[in-house]
Design a protein around this motif. Sequence first.
Motif, PDB file in Angstrom:
ATOM      1  N   ILE A  23     -11.253  87.920  10.576  1.00 45.00           N
ATOM      2  CA  ILE A  23     -10.581  86.621  10.710  1.00 45.00           C
ATOM      3  C   ILE A  23     -10.220  86.022   9.349  1.00 45.00           C
ATOM      4  N   ALA A  24     -10.788  86.553   8.275  1.00 42.86           N
ATOM      5  CA  ALA A  24     -10.429  86.072   6.936  1.00 42.86           C
ATOM      6  C   ALA A  24      -9.103  86.652   6.450  1.00 42.86           C
ATOM      7  N   ASP A  25      -8.561  87.622   7.192  1.00 41.82           N
ATOM      8  CA  ASP A  25      -7.271  88.231   6.850  1.00 41.82           C
ATOM      9  C   ASP A  25      -6.147  87.389   7.469  1.00 41.82           C
ATOM     10  N   ARG A  26      -5.582  86.538   6.667  1.00 41.30           N
ATOM     11  CA  ARG A  26      -4.619  85.542   7.151  1.00 41.30           C
ATOM     12  C   ARG A  26      -3.421  86.165   7.869  1.00 41.30           C
ATOM     13  N   ASP A  27      -2.804  87.177   7.275  1.00 40.94           N
ATOM     14  CA  ASP A  27      -1.594  87.773   7.845  1.00 40.94           C
ATOM     15  C   ASP A  27      -1.864  88.428   9.187  1.00 40.94           C
ATOM     16  N   THR A  28      -2.990  89.122   9.281  1.00 42.39           N
ATOM     17  CA  THR A  28      -3.330  89.810  10.528  1.00 42.39           C
ATOM     18  C   THR A  28      -3.608  88.827  11.653  1.00 42.39           C
ATOM     19  N   VAL A  29      -4.329  87.761  11.342  1.00 41.07           N
ATOM     20  CA  VAL A  29      -4.627  86.742  12.353  1.00 41.07           C
ATOM     21  C   VAL A  29      -3.333  86.048  12.800  1.00 41.07           C
ATOM     22  N   GLU A  30      -2.477  85.745  11.853  1.00 42.85           N
ATOM     23  CA  GLU A  30      -1.200  85.105  12.172  1.00 42.85           C
ATOM     24  C   GLU A  30      -0.371  85.972  13.113  1.00 42.85           C
ATOM     25  N   GLN A  31      -0.335  87.270  12.846  1.00 42.19           N
ATOM     26  CA  GLN A  31       0.417  88.201  13.693  1.00 42.19           C
ATOM     27  C   GLN A  31      -0.182  88.300  15.081  1.00 42.19           C
ATOM     28  N   LEU A  32      -1.522  88.286  15.155  1.00 42.65           N
ATOM     29  CA  LEU A  32      -2.204  88.353  16.449  1.00 42.65           C
ATOM     30  C   LEU A  32      -1.796  87.189  17.341  1.00 42.65           C
ATOM     31  N   PHE A  33      -1.837  85.976  16.815  1.00 49.25           N
ATOM     32  CA  PHE A  33      -1.482  84.805  17.613  1.00 49.25           C
ATOM     33  C   PHE A  33      -0.010  84.839  18.022  1.00 49.25           C
ATOM     34  N   GLU A  34       0.833  85.290  17.121  1.00 47.59           N
ATOM     35  CA  GLU A  34       2.265  85.353  17.426  1.00 47.59           C
ATOM     36  C   GLU A  34       2.547  86.357  18.535  1.00 47.59           C
ATOM     37  N   ASN A  35       1.839  87.475  18.511  1.00 47.40           N
ATOM     38  CA  ASN A  35       2.085  88.532  19.499  1.00 47.40           C
ATOM     39  C   ASN A  35       1.494  88.220  20.870  1.00 47.40           C
ATOM     40  N   GLU A  36       0.337  87.568  20.891  1.00 46.93           N
ATOM     41  CA  GLU A  36      -0.431  87.464  22.138  1.00 46.93           C
ATOM     42  C   GLU A  36      -0.207  86.173  22.913  1.00 46.93           C
ATOM     43  N   GLN A  37       0.038  85.067  22.226  1.00 49.90           N
ATOM     44  CA  GLN A  37       0.256  83.782  22.899  1.00 49.90           C
ATOM     45  C   GLN A  37      -0.893  83.442  23.858  1.00 49.90           C
ATOM     46  N   PHE A  38      -2.044  83.167  23.285  1.00 49.76           N
ATOM     47  CA  PHE A  38      -3.247  82.856  24.059  1.00 49.76           C
ATOM     48  C   PHE A  38      -3.169  81.464  24.676  1.00 49.76           C
ATOM     49  N   ASP A  39      -3.800  81.320  25.847  1.00 50.81           N
ATOM     50  CA  ASP A  39      -3.949  80.000  26.466  1.00 50.81           C
ATOM     51  C   ASP A  39      -5.124  79.251  25.837  1.00 50.81           C
ATOM     52  N   ARG A  40      -6.226  79.968  25.646  1.00 48.86           N
ATOM     53  CA  ARG A  40      -7.433  79.355  25.108  1.00 48.86           C
ATOM     54  C   ARG A  40      -8.108  80.308  24.123  1.00 48.86           C
ATOM     55  N   VAL A  41      -8.824  79.729  23.194  1.00 44.76           N
ATOM     56  CA  VAL A  41      -9.533  80.505  22.178  1.00 44.76           C
ATOM     57  C   VAL A  41     -10.994  80.079  22.167  1.00 44.76           C
ATOM     58  N   ALA A  87     -20.135  85.272   1.252  1.00 47.28           N
ATOM     59  CA  ALA A  87     -19.806  85.795   2.578  1.00 47.28           C
ATOM     60  C   ALA A  87     -19.502  84.658   3.550  1.00 47.28           C
ATOM     61  N   TYR A  88     -20.104  83.506   3.313  1.00 46.49           N
ATOM     62  CA  TYR A  88     -19.951  82.351   4.200  1.00 46.49           C
ATOM     63  C   TYR A  88     -18.634  81.619   3.943  1.00 46.49           C
ATOM     64  N   SER A  89     -18.201  81.586   2.688  1.00 38.62           N
ATOM     65  CA  SER A  89     -16.924  80.931   2.408  1.00 38.62           C
ATOM     66  C   SER A  89     -15.782  81.723   3.016  1.00 38.62           C
ATOM     67  N   GLU A  90     -15.863  83.041   2.973  1.00 36.01           N
ATOM     68  CA  GLU A  90     -14.781  83.877   3.513  1.00 36.01           C
ATOM     69  C   GLU A  90     -14.703  83.780   5.035  1.00 36.01           C
ATOM     70  N   SER A  91     -15.804  84.042   5.702  1.00 35.76           N
ATOM     71  CA  SER A  91     -15.786  84.089   7.163  1.00 35.76           C
ATOM     72  C   SER A  91     -15.760  82.703   7.800  1.00 35.76           C
ATOM     73  N   ASN A  92     -16.643  81.824   7.327  1.00 34.29           N
ATOM     74  CA  ASN A  92     -16.837  80.551   8.012  1.00 34.29           C
ATOM     75  C   ASN A  92     -15.840  79.474   7.616  1.00 34.29           C
ATOM     76  N   LEU A  93     -15.284  79.556   6.421  1.00 37.03           N
ATOM     77  CA  LEU A  93     -14.314  78.550   5.980  1.00 37.03           C
ATOM     78  C   LEU A  93     -12.884  79.085   6.041  1.00 37.03           C
ATOM     79  N   VAL A  94     -12.601  80.155   5.312  1.00 38.91           N
ATOM     80  CA  VAL A  94     -11.258  80.743   5.365  1.00 38.91           C
ATOM     81  C   VAL A  94     -10.951  81.249   6.772  1.00 38.91           C
ATOM     82  N   GLY A  95     -11.918  81.942   7.366  1.00 37.25           N
ATOM     83  CA  GLY A  95     -11.714  82.467   8.712  1.00 37.25           C
ATOM     84  C   GLY A  95     -11.455  81.376   9.736  1.00 37.25           C
ATOM     85  N   HIS A  96     -12.222  80.298   9.658  1.00 40.39           N
ATOM     86  CA  HIS A  96     -12.027  79.189  10.604  1.00 40.39           C
ATOM     87  C   HIS A  96     -10.656  78.545  10.415  1.00 40.39           C
TER      88      HIS A  96
END
Length: 334
Positions: free
Chosen positions: A61-79, A97-106
């Motif tokens: 989830i810290a990979d911005r481009d991949t997460v962005e593509q996932l949301f664009e492709n899937e169009q989720f109702d709820r997360v 490890a916490y700044s990457e996953s918990n802050l950037v990832g969120h």
Amino acid sequence: MKYLVTGAAGFIGSATVEKLNLAGHDVVGIDNINDYYDVKLKHARLQRIVHPQFRFIEMDIADRDTVEQLFENEQFDRVIHLAAQAGVRYSIENPYAYSESNLVGHLNILEGCRQSKVKHLVYASSSSVYGLNGKVPFATSDGVDHPVSLYAATKKANELMSHSYSHLYNIPTTGLRFFTVYGSWGRPDMAPFIFTKKILDGETIDINNNGDMWRDFTHVDDIIEGVVRIADVLPERSEDWTVESGSPASSSAPYAVYNIGHGSPINLMDFVKAIENELGIEAKKNFREMQPGDVYQTYADTKDLYQATGYQPKVSVKEGVAEFVSWYKEFYSK
């Protein structure tokens, strides 16, 4: 309905996927399968929840481009966003490890929800946010500005970040402060798992604060019942709400925070005794002082969650420990 569940190979995440599939929902699960603990256990969880309406994607989830593509492709109702770097003590050893996953990832998940207009984001907070708060039971109306670990600080930050997106972009967000979850397929870094393993192996278990600690142990079956129920309760704007008179767990924005726990804390020594009774083995114990980042007591006030969903935990500690020990023996005898 189409759900995204982050942390799908995790303890609570995999159980949530299974619950949603049983209810007939389509689920996409993501997880980076990191090696914070045994990846074999994570893969085993994924094998357990194979379902025609479930797709798994290995992703950080810290990979911005991949997460962005996932949301664009899937169009989720709820997360349902459960992915995070967990662990109080590990946050002292490896803070980045916490700044990457918990802050950037969120933030990446929030951005994905904004761009694709997700109808509801439910995310994991933690009872750790209560920090130095000595008032019990812990209520969401309490102040949580004094965390005692970086992990707790990142979870409080998640709540603040979510509120800003609810306010700016009208995204309904709900944070859940989990209280000491245990049960089958649980995390190896958690006390129930550590105690059970060490007792069976004839090793000494460490008892913090000389056993004078209290935890609101909550079985995973009760937790996921609450998670799935709250996903159907979308927070709404409250135009009458003000900072001066309103609870910090609500807002003029479509934002909410709830405690999710058993609501009846148990002494650590009583929990150890329950494990000993189930195993038929007395533990070798090393009593020691309170450890950095630990808190003396956790105790959830869950009235708000009950009013919103009818959520009421049902699994007793005796039943929950029996279920966990049975799973542990079976899984590790293979």
